[in-house]
Design a protein around this motif. Structure first.
Motif, PDB file in Angstrom:
ATOM      1  N   ASP A 149       0.820  -1.213   0.000  1.00  0.00           N
ATOM      2  CA  ASP A 149       0.000   0.000   0.000  1.00  0.00           C
ATOM      3  C   ASP A 149       0.851   1.258   0.000  1.00  0.00           C
ATOM      4  OD1 ASP A 149      -2.607  -1.183   0.016  1.00  0.00           O
ATOM      5  OD2 ASP A 149      -2.286  -1.753   2.096  1.00  0.00           O
ATOM      6  N   ALA A 150       1.931   1.272   0.763  1.00  0.00           N
ATOM      7  CA  ALA A 150       2.809   2.448   0.791  1.00  0.00           C
ATOM      8  C   ALA A 150       3.486   2.643  -0.560  1.00  0.00           C
ATOM      9  CB  ALA A 150       3.844   2.299   1.899  1.00  0.00           C
ATOM     10  N   LEU A 151       3.908   1.538  -1.193  1.00  0.00           N
ATOM     11  CA  LEU A 151       4.530   1.637  -2.512  1.00  0.00           C
ATOM     12  C   LEU A 151       3.528   2.198  -3.523  1.00  0.00           C
ATOM     13  CD1 LEU A 151       6.720   1.073  -4.641  1.00  0.00           C
ATOM     14  CD2 LEU A 151       5.819  -1.260  -4.819  1.00  0.00           C
ATOM     15  N   ARG A 152       2.331   1.645  -3.538  1.00  0.00           N
ATOM     16  CA  ARG A 152       1.328   2.092  -4.501  1.00  0.00           C
ATOM     17  C   ARG A 152       0.985   3.562  -4.283  1.00  0.00           C
ATOM     18  NH1 ARG A 152      -2.854  -2.387  -6.362  1.00  0.00           N
ATOM     19  NH2 ARG A 152      -4.181  -0.544  -6.438  1.00  0.00           N
ATOM     20  N   PHE A 153       0.789   3.962  -3.038  1.00  0.00           N
ATOM     21  CA  PHE A 153       0.409   5.350  -2.785  1.00  0.00           C
ATOM     22  C   PHE A 153       1.526   6.304  -3.192  1.00  0.00           C
ATOM     23  CE2 PHE A 153      -1.474   8.917  -0.431  1.00  0.00           C
ATOM     24  CZ  PHE A 153      -2.812   8.720  -0.732  1.00  0.00           C
ATOM     25  N   THR A 154       2.771   5.846  -3.067  1.00  0.00           N
ATOM     26  CA  THR A 154       3.898   6.665  -3.529  1.00  0.00           C
ATOM     27  C   THR A 154       3.821   6.856  -5.039  1.00  0.00           C
ATOM     28  OG1 THR A 154       5.258   5.729  -1.754  1.00  0.00           O
ATOM     29  CG2 THR A 154       6.409   6.906  -3.504  1.00  0.00           C
ATOM     30  N   PHE A 155       3.532   5.784  -5.762  1.00  0.00           N
ATOM     31  CA  PHE A 155       3.364   5.894  -7.217  1.00  0.00           C
ATOM     32  C   PHE A 155       2.286   6.920  -7.562  1.00  0.00           C
ATOM     33  CE2 PHE A 155       4.977   1.313  -7.857  1.00  0.00           C
ATOM     34  CZ  PHE A 155       6.213   1.747  -8.314  1.00  0.00           C
ATOM     35  N   TYR A 156       1.135   6.817  -6.909  1.00  0.00           N
ATOM     36  CA  TYR A 156       0.034   7.737  -7.237  1.00  0.00           C
ATOM     37  C   TYR A 156       0.403   9.182  -6.925  1.00  0.00           C
ATOM     38  CZ  TYR A 156      -2.599   3.362  -7.311  1.00  0.00           C
ATOM     39  OH  TYR A 156      -3.024   2.088  -7.584  1.00  0.00           O
ATOM     40  N   SER A 157       1.097   9.378  -5.819  1.00  0.00           N
ATOM     41  CA  SER A 157       1.439  10.749  -5.411  1.00  0.00           C
ATOM     42  C   SER A 157       2.347  11.428  -6.434  1.00  0.00           C
ATOM     43  CB  SER A 157       2.120  10.737  -4.042  1.00  0.00           C
ATOM     44  OG  SER A 157       3.449  10.249  -4.136  1.00  0.00           O
ATOM     45  N   LEU A 158       3.061  10.617  -7.212  1.00  0.00           N
ATOM     46  CA  LEU A 158       4.008  11.149  -8.202  1.00  0.00           C
ATOM     47  C   LEU A 158       3.449  11.151  -9.625  1.00  0.00           C
ATOM     48  CD1 LEU A 158       7.106   9.199  -6.849  1.00  0.00           C
ATOM     49  CD2 LEU A 158       6.751  11.657  -6.646  1.00  0.00           C
ATOM     50  N   ALA A 159       2.237  10.616  -9.792  1.00  0.00           N
ATOM     51  CA  ALA A 159       1.709  10.363 -11.141  1.00  0.00           C
ATOM     52  C   ALA A 159       1.032  11.582 -11.745  1.00  0.00           C
ATOM     53  CB  ALA A 159       0.739   9.182 -11.109  1.00  0.00           C
ATOM     54  N   SER A 160       1.812  12.623 -11.994  1.00  0.00           N
ATOM     55  CA  SER A 160       1.267  13.767 -12.734  1.00  0.00           C
ATOM     56  C   SER A 160       1.282  13.407 -14.208  1.00  0.00           C
ATOM     57  CB  SER A 160       2.098  15.022 -12.480  1.00  0.00           C
ATOM     58  OG  SER A 160       3.444  14.799 -12.795  1.00  0.00           O
ATOM     59  N   THR A 161       0.269  13.808 -14.942  1.00  0.00           N
ATOM     60  CA  THR A 161       0.065  13.280 -16.296  1.00  0.00           C
ATOM     61  C   THR A 161       1.238  13.563 -17.219  1.00  0.00           C
ATOM     62  OG1 THR A 161      -1.174  15.298 -16.779  1.00  0.00           O
ATOM     63  CG2 THR A 161      -2.450  13.346 -16.282  1.00  0.00           C
ATOM     64  N   GLY A 162       1.748  12.474 -17.792  1.00  0.00           N
ATOM     65  CA  GLY A 162       2.715  12.582 -18.868  1.00  0.00           C
ATOM     66  C   GLY A 162       4.141  12.837 -18.457  1.00  0.00           C
ATOM     67  N   ARG A 163       4.392  13.163 -17.208  1.00  0.00           N
ATOM     68  CA  ARG A 163       5.763  13.500 -16.799  1.00  0.00           C
ATOM     69  C   ARG A 163       6.479  12.275 -16.244  1.00  0.00           C
ATOM     70  NH1 ARG A 163       4.716  19.002 -13.283  1.00  0.00           N
ATOM     71  NH2 ARG A 163       3.779  20.268 -14.938  1.00  0.00           N
ATOM     72  N   ASP A 164       7.797  12.249 -16.446  1.00  0.00           N
ATOM     73  CA  ASP A 164       8.594  11.223 -15.781  1.00  0.00           C
ATOM     74  C   ASP A 164       8.557  11.499 -14.282  1.00  0.00           C
ATOM     75  OD1 ASP A 164       9.157  10.240 -18.228  1.00  0.00           O
ATOM     76  OD2 ASP A 164      11.251  10.852 -18.285  1.00  0.00           O
ATOM     77  N   ILE A 165       8.691  10.438 -13.488  1.00  0.00           N
ATOM     78  CA  ILE A 165       8.613  10.630 -12.048  1.00  0.00           C
ATOM     79  C   ILE A 165       9.944  10.270 -11.390  1.00  0.00           C
ATOM     80  CG2 ILE A 165       6.140  10.142 -12.115  1.00  0.00           C
ATOM     81  CD1 ILE A 165       6.699   7.527 -10.683  1.00  0.00           C
ATOM     82  N   LYS A 166      10.325  11.073 -10.420  1.00  0.00           N
ATOM     83  CA  LYS A 166      11.525  10.808  -9.631  1.00  0.00           C
ATOM     84  C   LYS A 166      11.090  10.065  -8.379  1.00  0.00           C
ATOM     85  CE  LYS A 166      13.938  14.991 -11.147  1.00  0.00           C
ATOM     86  NZ  LYS A 166      14.571  16.253 -10.709  1.00  0.00           N
ATOM     87  N   PHE A 167      11.517   8.816  -8.293  1.00  0.00           N
ATOM     88  CA  PHE A 167      11.065   7.982  -7.182  1.00  0.00           C
ATOM     89  C   PHE A 167      11.990   8.185  -5.988  1.00  0.00           C
ATOM     90  CE2 PHE A 167      10.267   4.346  -4.565  1.00  0.00           C
ATOM     91  CZ  PHE A 167       8.890   4.173  -4.693  1.00  0.00           C
ATOM     92  N   ASP A 168      11.412   8.701  -4.913  1.00  0.00           N
ATOM     93  CA  ASP A 168      12.181   9.029  -3.717  1.00  0.00           C
ATOM     94  C   ASP A 168      11.706   8.149  -2.557  1.00  0.00           C
ATOM     95  OD1 ASP A 168      13.524  10.153  -1.624  1.00  0.00           O
ATOM     96  OD2 ASP A 168      12.595  12.129  -1.784  1.00  0.00           O
ATOM     97  N   LEU A 169      12.646   7.396  -1.964  1.00  0.00           N
ATOM     98  CA  LEU A 169      12.286   6.519  -0.844  1.00  0.00           C
ATOM     99  C   LEU A 169      11.809   7.313   0.367  1.00  0.00           C
ATOM    100  CD1 LEU A 169      14.935   3.653  -0.815  1.00  0.00           C
ATOM    101  CD2 LEU A 169      12.510   3.493  -1.318  1.00  0.00           C
ATOM    102  N   GLY A 170      12.214   8.584   0.448  1.00  0.00           N
ATOM    103  CA  GLY A 170      11.734   9.416   1.558  1.00  0.00           C
ATOM    104  C   GLY A 170      10.221   9.559   1.526  1.00  0.00           C
TER     105      GLY A 170
END
Length: 920
Positions: free
Chosen positions: A580-601
């Protein structure tokens, strides 16, 4: 509920429960919603891009399922021709066996054996992510029914003249001995050379200088080209070059493609070994001279001195020969893009071979019109331009591969070279009147995996049969995909589906960005910055992580660099955060069309969010143990009315954001509401009613009902993003509201209720929150113990403020630990006090009896001295050019942040000190 949130236990339990009860299968509903999964390679394992993509699709499926639609997430895997063949070949080689030793049929048997034993790794990993795909409908592109569709489509397109066999230039892998697609070619910058070669002009003293990074290809040159407007060479156009080493003459031609400003302005043309040269060769009707064998050795079309040499040996020999002739003008160091096969790692050659092609130009028109008309919509819309640019300049599609694993091309040849295309040999003999004495040999090649994938949306639903599923779920509602396969898959699906099915394959294409590391770098094994989603879910020890990131194929120096970086970044390994924490992190970064910087913080923060939700739920459950629904109308407090009103806006915003693929906004809305409004404020605001002896039974019932109803609604809103924790909590909360069911995923999606909106309650609570925050700020800045009751004075009060003090004073006293409140008039004397603003309202706490002024000033002075000493130390460090130049940038940046924080702190404490000094 357990005291502590432990994701591992509840994830395993609930996924097994969902799957065993077939909850992922389509239910009856009001309309259909379908997503075809981009089929991952059967050889694959889950990477961050997969994790991100699957999380998005699952949120959409769960959302629409809860909205009452009949949902199908069609799952399956791709047979991955090259990847699978290489994997099984390596296994055989480890036993000292070649695929040629056991023959084609024996090799295919081995592949199927591997698939049965080990080919389901990625599907098990999809389960770990909580993917609610319909496993009962799982498909594999080599399943018998799908293979039959592939053959049928090939035959149909061949009969229509849309598939043909021709000799064209392809990306050729000399190690794997097959054509490969552009997607399987990795262009990487490498250090090389640029050789300037002189070509003599026939019957002239002039020479033309050409520059090339591949001198060996001059053995196949058939022209030299110049720009028609280049005055330096206009007098030479039409003349001939005496091609060195080859004893033949080639023409000088004029073509607008040549950049007169680049190099010498002259370009050698080798149509059989360069894609741009091939196009120019077609325009000028130049001959094609193929000088390479299948394994990239020089063939008999080249001069005898070079025949049989490996291509790079031939390069050295050509350079040496040109130098001996005095025709090597110079050699320059040069950085160039080198095309390498992503599987084999060897340099790819443009090579002239006989292959099967689809006439894509004839299929492109309707596919372009489908997007232009809006029948298919790209989200974000900007990707339509990428699609149009490629489609309007589309080239014929090479669909044959020189492999054993895959859909074998349904074409047979007799001894005279005649071609017969049909679904099987028996049918071909019948249709063409060929008796068994006529020898037929089936084509050895297989089809490009993208060919079968292009049929995915309808072949998985039973086409060409008119099945119920095909009628119900086609076209699909949306395709979720990365931008890197718009050409290779999305466009081809649109072309093939429109032509074969007569309708679009999907209504929308949601194009997401790539997942990059925290610094924005592309994740790659060679860089050692890859994160495995399963490691983030379960955790991994440091030594295991180092082993995983340092491949045996790495150069020793690179492996050491990666190991050092890994140990520094993860000194304690990765603790494991849960799905759940992993998935919610993905959603929080999922702005349309942009690459996402995945931060463990961020992931750490969302694990804390899970804990917050868990603990709040336990608090609610403990306080509602005796709760029972009654027919009596509840009495809702101001706080109850406020949180209910706020919830309506959250429901509307979450629904709208998911529908528009703004998962980042949906995640932020829910996070803010759950953490700030419900947990931090409402749970506190509910206590005066729950703990008061004066509150009536209907008031307590109203607050208990609100605690439960808001929490239960929030769980449904969160479920598409955080399926496991919401299921576990919902199973405990829903029964108290007399809501029962096997699973939250089949519960109804919340809808906002206009009657619950109470703007007056929202205004009152917002006022209360700002005042409480002001009192807490004063308490914090003056270091006043939290348990000490304070007198609070209000200055500059409006009529609304005065009414609110009267109305909300009791709540203020209980929540901010205030013993008395007084509204001061403009002429009233003001005692020495600490103050803070709540909007325009001045909130004051008299100092007398609360703060020892001298003691507090001494404490603040010591803290200021400590901070200024640290400030000077860091400033000196950053002023040292040696440190700035030599320390890693991340270390320097960290020190700069520390300095900024100290400067802010010094400013704040100085302001506090000045304020208190005024009160002496």
């Amino acid at each position: 509920m357990d005291k502590t949130f432990s994701p591992a236990a509840i994830e395993a339990h609930w996924y097994s429960e969902w799957e065993s009860k077939n909850h992922f299968a389509p239910q009856e509903g009001n309309g259909a919603y379908c997503i075809p999964i981009p089929p991952p390679n059967v050889t694959g394992t889950l990477h961050m891009g997969h994790g991100f993509q699957q999380a998005i699709m699952d949120a959409l499926i769960r959302f629409n399922r809860m909205k009452g639609k009949s949902t199908l997430w069609q799952v399956g895997t791709d047979h991955a021709g090259i990847a699978t063949q290489m994997l099984v070949e390596r296994q055989l080689e480890a036993k000292g066996i070649s695929r040629h030793d056991i023959g084609r049929e024996g090799f295919i048997d081995k592949v199927w054996e591997w698939k049965a034993e080990s080919g389901g790794t990625i599907t098990q990993q999809l389960r770990r992510l909580g993917a609610s795909v319909d496993w009962t409908r799982e498909r594999f592109t080599m399943d018998p029914d799908l293979s039959k569709v592939v053959s049928e489509v090939f035959v149909r397109l061949y009969d229509e003249g849309l598939i043909y066999r021709g000799q064209r230039l392809v990306n050729w892998d000399p190690k794997l001995h097959t054509a490969i697609s552009d997607l399987e070619v990795v262009q990487e910058e490498e250090s090389g050379h640029l050789w300037h070669l002189q070509y003599p002009v026939v019957d002239s003293d002039e020479v033309i200088t050409v520059a090339t990074t591949r001198p060996e290809t001059m053995l196949g040159d058939t022209a030299v080209a110049v720009n028609p407007n280049d005055e330096r060479y206009q007098h030479l156009v039409g003349k001939m070059i005496a091609l060195p080493l080859c004893n033949r003459a080639i023409p000088i031609i004029a073509d607008d493609y040549v950049d007169a400003e680049f190099g010498s302005g002259c370009v050698k043309i080798t149509p059989a070994h360069d894609f741009n040269d091939y196009a120019m060769g077609e325009r000028h009707d130049l001959p094609l001279i193929n000088i390479l064998t299948a394994d990239a050795h020089i063939n008999d079309n080249a001069p005898e001195a070079f025949r049989g040499l490996e291509r790079f040996e031939a390069r050295a020999a050509v350079i040496s020969a040109m130098e001996n002739l005095g025709l090597l003008e110079k050699t320059e160091d040069h950085t160039l893009k080198v095309p390498r096969g992503d599987r084999s790692g060897v340099v790819i050659e443009p090579w002239l071979t006989l292959q099967w092609y689809v006439d894509a130009k004839k299929l492109a028109g309707p596919a372009i019109e489908a997007v232009e008309s809006g029948a298919i919509e790209f989200v974000p819309k900007q990707w339509e331009n990428t699609y149009f640019a490629w489609m309007r300049d589309i080239q014929d599609w090479c669909i044959s591969r020189q492999l054993w694993w895959g859909h074998r091309i349904p074409a047979w040849y007799d001894t005279d070279g005649n071609v017969y295309v049909g679904e099987d040999e028996t049918l071909i003999r019948q249709e063409n009147g060929l008796d068994n004495d006529v020898e037929l040999r089936q084509d050895d090649d297989v089809l490009d995996t993208w060919f079968s994938s292009a049929l995915w949306t309808f072949s998985t639903l039973g086409w060409p049969e008119e099945t119920e599923e095909l009628e119900r779920f086609h076209p699909a509602s949306v395709l979720v995909t990365g931008f890197d396969i718009i050409f290779f898959w999305v466009a081809r699906m649109i072309m093939m589906t429109l032509h074969l099915k007569g309708e679009i394959p999907f209504k929308q294409v949601y194009v997401h960005g790539l997942v990059r590391d925290a610094e924005g770098q592309k994740m790659s094994k060679s860089k050692g910055n890859v994160l495995d989603p399963i490691d983030l879910i379960d955790g991994i020890e440091l030594e295991d992580l180092v082993t995983k990131r340092t491949s045996s194929m790495m150069q020793p120096k690179q492996a050491q660099k990666v190991e050092k970086a890994t140990r520094k970044q993860f000194p304690d390994g990765i603790p494991g955060y849960g799905t759940d924490a992993l998935r919610f992190t993905f959603y929080s970064l999922a702005s349309t069309g942009r690459d996402i910087k995945f931060d463990l913080g961020r992931m750490e923060g969302f694990r804390n969010f899970c804990n917050k939700l868990w603990n709040a739920s336990r608090y609610v459950l403990m306080n509602t143990e005796a709760f029972a629904l009654t027919s009596e109308k509840p009495s809702f407090s101001l706080a109850d009315r406020w949180i209910r009103s706020q919830l309506q806006q959250v429901i509307a915003e979450t629904s709208r954001n998911i529908e528009h693929y703004r998962f980042d906004h949906a995640a932020q809305t829910l996070y803010d509401f759950v953490w700030n409004e419900y947990c931090d404020w409402y749970l506190e605001l509910s206590k005066p009613v729950l703990w008061s002896d004066d509150a009536s039974a209907s008031q307590k019932h109203g607050t208990l009902l609100t605690l439960l109803e808001v929490l239960e609604t929030v769980l449904r809103l969160l479920h598409p993003m955080m399926p496991f924790i919401t299921e576990e909590i919902w199973q405990n909360v829903a029964p108290r509201l007399d809501r029962h069911g096997d699973t939250i995923m089949l519960a109804q999606w919340p809808s906002s209720d206009a009657e619950e909106v109470d703007t007056a309650a929202e205004d009152d609570i917002e006022w209360l929150k700002t005042v409480i925050t002001a009192v807490r700020t004063i308490r914090s800045e003056a270091n006043i113990p939290p348990g000490e009751a304070l007198e609070v004075l209000f200055g500059n009060a409006t009529e609304t403020d005065k009414a609110n003090v009267e109305k909300l004073g009791q709540s203020l006293e209980k929540m901010a630990k205030v013993k008395r409140t007084t509204v001061l008039g403009n002429s009233d004397d003001r005692p020495p006090a600490l103050s803070a603003l709540a909007g325009t309202l001045e909130v004051m706490v008299p100092m007398a009896g609360v703060v020892d002024i001298e003691k507090e000033l001494t404490r603040l002075e010591k803290e200021l001295e400590r901070m200024k000493t640290e400030q000077a130390r860091i400033a000196a460090k950053l002023g040292n050019q040696n440190f700035v130049d030599r320390a890693p940038q991340a270390v320097v940046d960290k020190e700069k942040v520390k300095l900024e924080e100290l400067e802010t702190g010094i400013s704040s404490i100085s302001a506090q000190k000045s304020k208190i000094e005024e009160l002496r």
